[in-house]
Design a protein around this motif. Sequence first.
Motif, PDB file in Angstrom:
ATOM      1  N   PRO A 141      50.130 -45.765 -30.421  1.00  0.00           N
ATOM      2  CA  PRO A 141      48.912 -46.555 -30.201  1.00  0.00           C
ATOM      3  C   PRO A 141      49.178 -47.999 -29.796  1.00  0.00           C
ATOM      4  CG  PRO A 141      48.725 -45.241 -32.189  1.00  0.00           C
ATOM      5  CD  PRO A 141      50.150 -45.146 -31.745  1.00  0.00           C
ATOM      6  N   VAL A 142      50.106 -48.637 -30.482  1.00  0.00           N
ATOM      7  CA  VAL A 142      50.436 -50.031 -30.184  1.00  0.00           C
ATOM      8  C   VAL A 142      51.778 -50.333 -30.840  1.00  0.00           C
ATOM      9  CG1 VAL A 142      49.260 -51.014 -32.207  1.00  0.00           C
ATOM     10  CG2 VAL A 142      49.514 -52.417 -30.148  1.00  0.00           C
ATOM     11  N   ILE A 143      52.545 -51.240 -30.273  1.00  0.00           N
ATOM     12  CA  ILE A 143      53.837 -51.621 -30.842  1.00  0.00           C
ATOM     13  C   ILE A 143      53.620 -52.200 -32.244  1.00  0.00           C
ATOM     14  CG2 ILE A 143      55.829 -53.157 -30.623  1.00  0.00           C
ATOM     15  CD1 ILE A 143      55.802 -50.899 -28.590  1.00  0.00           C
ATOM     16  N   HIS A 172      56.164 -45.633 -25.650  1.00  0.00           N
ATOM     17  CA  HIS A 172      55.212 -46.180 -24.680  1.00  0.00           C
ATOM     18  C   HIS A 172      53.896 -46.510 -25.385  1.00  0.00           C
ATOM     19  CE1 HIS A 172      53.116 -46.746 -20.884  1.00  0.00           C
ATOM     20  NE2 HIS A 172      52.179 -45.898 -21.283  1.00  0.00           N
ATOM     21  N   ALA A 173      53.563 -47.791 -25.448  1.00  0.00           N
ATOM     22  CA  ALA A 173      52.322 -48.211 -26.103  1.00  0.00           C
ATOM     23  C   ALA A 173      51.133 -47.903 -25.206  1.00  0.00           C
ATOM     24  CB  ALA A 173      52.367 -49.700 -26.421  1.00  0.00           C
ATOM     25  N   ALA A 174      50.167 -47.172 -25.746  1.00  0.00           N
ATOM     26  CA  ALA A 174      48.958 -46.815 -24.994  1.00  0.00           C
ATOM     27  C   ALA A 174      47.825 -46.570 -25.974  1.00  0.00           C
ATOM     28  CB  ALA A 174      49.193 -45.566 -24.151  1.00  0.00           C
ATOM     29  N   ALA A 175      46.650 -47.030 -25.637  1.00  0.00           N
ATOM     30  CA  ALA A 175      45.483 -46.787 -26.483  1.00  0.00           C
ATOM     31  C   ALA A 175      45.289 -45.290 -26.660  1.00  0.00           C
ATOM     32  CB  ALA A 175      44.243 -47.406 -25.848  1.00  0.00           C
ATOM     33  N   PRO A 176      44.932 -44.847 -27.875  1.00  0.00           N
ATOM     34  CA  PRO A 176      44.722 -43.409 -28.087  1.00  0.00           C
ATOM     35  C   PRO A 176      43.771 -42.783 -27.070  1.00  0.00           C
ATOM     36  CG  PRO A 176      44.737 -44.544 -30.184  1.00  0.00           C
ATOM     37  CD  PRO A 176      44.786 -45.613 -29.125  1.00  0.00           C
ATOM     38  N   ALA A 177      42.795 -43.562 -26.604  1.00  0.00           N
ATOM     39  CA  ALA A 177      41.839 -43.047 -25.617  1.00  0.00           C
ATOM     40  C   ALA A 177      42.513 -42.682 -24.296  1.00  0.00           C
ATOM     41  CB  ALA A 177      40.746 -44.079 -25.368  1.00  0.00           C
ATOM     42  N   ASP A 178      43.700 -43.231 -24.058  1.00  0.00           N
ATOM     43  CA  ASP A 178      44.392 -42.981 -22.785  1.00  0.00           C
ATOM     44  C   ASP A 178      45.387 -41.822 -22.851  1.00  0.00           C
ATOM     45  OD1 ASP A 178      43.052 -45.114 -21.622  1.00  0.00           O
ATOM     46  OD2 ASP A 178      44.621 -46.554 -22.181  1.00  0.00           O
ATOM     47  N   THR A 179      45.645 -41.312 -24.055  1.00  0.00           N
ATOM     48  CA  THR A 179      46.726 -40.335 -24.186  1.00  0.00           C
ATOM     49  C   THR A 179      46.415 -39.005 -23.508  1.00  0.00           C
ATOM     50  OG1 THR A 179      45.885 -39.765 -26.387  1.00  0.00           O
ATOM     51  CG2 THR A 179      47.746 -41.302 -26.281  1.00  0.00           C
ATOM     52  N   VAL A 180      45.140 -38.614 -23.469  1.00  0.00           N
ATOM     53  CA  VAL A 180      44.795 -37.367 -22.793  1.00  0.00           C
ATOM     54  C   VAL A 180      45.170 -37.447 -21.313  1.00  0.00           C
ATOM     55  CG1 VAL A 180      42.901 -35.891 -22.041  1.00  0.00           C
ATOM     56  CG2 VAL A 180      42.989 -36.677 -24.408  1.00  0.00           C
ATOM     57  N   VAL A 184      47.892 -35.198 -19.164  1.00  0.00           N
ATOM     58  CA  VAL A 184      47.492 -34.457 -17.966  1.00  0.00           C
ATOM     59  C   VAL A 184      48.344 -34.876 -16.767  1.00  0.00           C
ATOM     60  CG1 VAL A 184      45.616 -34.082 -16.317  1.00  0.00           C
ATOM     61  CG2 VAL A 184      45.148 -34.042 -18.781  1.00  0.00           C
ATOM     62  N   GLN A 185      48.654 -36.172 -16.680  1.00  0.00           N
ATOM     63  CA  GLN A 185      49.445 -36.699 -15.578  1.00  0.00           C
ATOM     64  C   GLN A 185      50.945 -36.546 -15.795  1.00  0.00           C
ATOM     65  OE1 GLN A 185      48.116 -40.752 -15.498  1.00  0.00           O
ATOM     66  NE2 GLN A 185      46.022 -40.217 -14.903  1.00  0.00           N
ATOM     67  N   ASN A 186      51.320 -35.991 -16.960  1.00  0.00           N
ATOM     68  CA  ASN A 186      52.729 -35.833 -17.338  1.00  0.00           C
ATOM     69  C   ASN A 186      53.460 -37.175 -17.357  1.00  0.00           C
ATOM     70  OD1 ASN A 186      52.658 -32.971 -17.608  1.00  0.00           O
ATOM     71  ND2 ASN A 186      52.765 -32.773 -15.382  1.00  0.00           N
ATOM     72  N   SER A 187      52.734 -38.218 -17.738  1.00  0.00           N
ATOM     73  CA  SER A 187      53.324 -39.556 -17.809  1.00  0.00           C
ATOM     74  C   SER A 187      54.049 -39.789 -19.133  1.00  0.00           C
ATOM     75  CB  SER A 187      52.230 -40.618 -17.637  1.00  0.00           C
ATOM     76  OG  SER A 187      51.643 -40.517 -16.363  1.00  0.00           O
ATOM     77  N   VAL A 188      53.722 -39.003 -20.165  1.00  0.00           N
ATOM     78  CA  VAL A 188      54.443 -39.053 -21.430  1.00  0.00           C
ATOM     79  C   VAL A 188      54.760 -37.630 -21.861  1.00  0.00           C
ATOM     80  CG1 VAL A 188      53.414 -41.235 -22.207  1.00  0.00           C
ATOM     81  CG2 VAL A 188      52.320 -39.069 -22.828  1.00  0.00           C
ATOM     82  N   ASP A 189      55.799 -37.501 -22.682  1.00  0.00           N
ATOM     83  CA  ASP A 189      56.241 -36.182 -23.129  1.00  0.00           C
ATOM     84  C   ASP A 189      55.683 -35.800 -24.487  1.00  0.00           C
ATOM     85  OD1 ASP A 189      58.190 -35.680 -20.891  1.00  0.00           O
ATOM     86  OD2 ASP A 189      59.051 -37.527 -21.714  1.00  0.00           O
TER      87      ASP A 189
END
Length: 333
Positions: A141-143, A172-180, A184-189
Motif C-alpha cells: 500500500p505504501v512504503i 512497489h508502493a501503490a494504492a490498494p485501489a490500483d492493485t487490480v 490485469v496489466q501484469n505490472s506486479v507479480d
Amino acid sequence: MRKFIFSIIASILIIGVLTACGSSDKASSDSNTVSIGYFPNLTHIATIVGLEQNYFQEEFGEKTKITTQTVPNGGLFMEAMATDAIDVGTVGPGPLLNFYVKNPEFHIISGAVNGGAVLVANTNSEIQSLEDLDGKRVAIPVIGSTQDVMLRKALQNVNLKPTSNGGTVEMHAAAPADTVSLFVQNSVDAAATQEPWGYILETQADGTLLLDWDEFAWGKESTNTVVAASASFLENEDNVKAYLRAHIKAVNFIQENPKEAQQIVMEHIKDLTGKELNKDELEAAFAKLEVTTAVNEQVIQEMADISLEAEYISNNDIEGMINLTFLQELENN
C-alpha cells in the motif's frame, strides 16, 4: 457487478471527510473538543461501530464536541496527529512506530484488529510459494506501511530480501485501489494488501491466495490496527477512559453481533460515498480478521526491528510507545 464494487471501494479510500457528532455527559464537565481519526474500511470497524452506535457520544461529556476525520493511509493519519488535527483513533502500528521513533509523542493504547491482511499472487506470474517471489515485483500500500513490514517478515522466513536491502524482491508502493489494474496489466507479480482488497484481487483479477490472513507474517497475532493517541490527549484521563470505554463497547458488540456490525459498516460507508458495498464480499473479508483490544507487544517490537533493518527508522527503541494502563484498568474493573 465486480467492476462496480471495485469502483465503490476505490472511491472510499480517497475520501477525506470531517464530520461532527454530539455527545452526552460522562467524560468531563469542561468544554473540550476531541478529533477521532480512522480509515473508511473494514479494519477500522471498531471506530465505525463506536460512532454509529453512539458509544462515543454516550461516553464523552455533553460539553465535548467530537469531530471525525477519515484518511486513506497511515502516513496521512500520523501527519494529521502530529499537527493536532487528530487526537485519537485507529491506525496501523507500522506508521505509528515510524513517527514515534522521531518524536515520542504518539502511543498505542489498545488493540483493534488482528489479521485482515493477505499475500495474493498474480496467476500469470506462476508463483506457488514464497520462495517463488525471488526476482519478482510485489505491490504494497505504501512504503513503511504495516503490510510492507509484514511482507518483509514473510520474506525473512524464506531467506529473501527486498532490493532496497540488497535482495531480489522489488517492493512497489501503490494504492490498494490500483492493485487490480496492476494485476490485469501484469505490472506486479503479487500484492501484500489488507482486506477486502485481497478478496477483490482473487475475484476480479484472477489472483491466487498465497498466504491467508492466519499464515501471513505473524498469522493471527499480526497486529493490523491499533488505537493511537497523542501525548496531549493522554493528559486528560477522563477523555482517555471515555474513548476506551466506547472502544471496548464497540469491540464487544462486533464480537457478539458480527452480521449486524457488518451491516453498520456498509451503511456508514454508503453515507460517506453514496454507494453501497457488496454484502458477500464484505462478509468474506470479515472472516479474515479478529476484532480485539489485545496488543501483542512482542510483535510490535519485531515490527520495529524490521523497520530499522529497512532503514525506515534510525533506531528500534520503542519503549514507552505502548501504554495499556488505562485499558487494563477498565478491563479489570
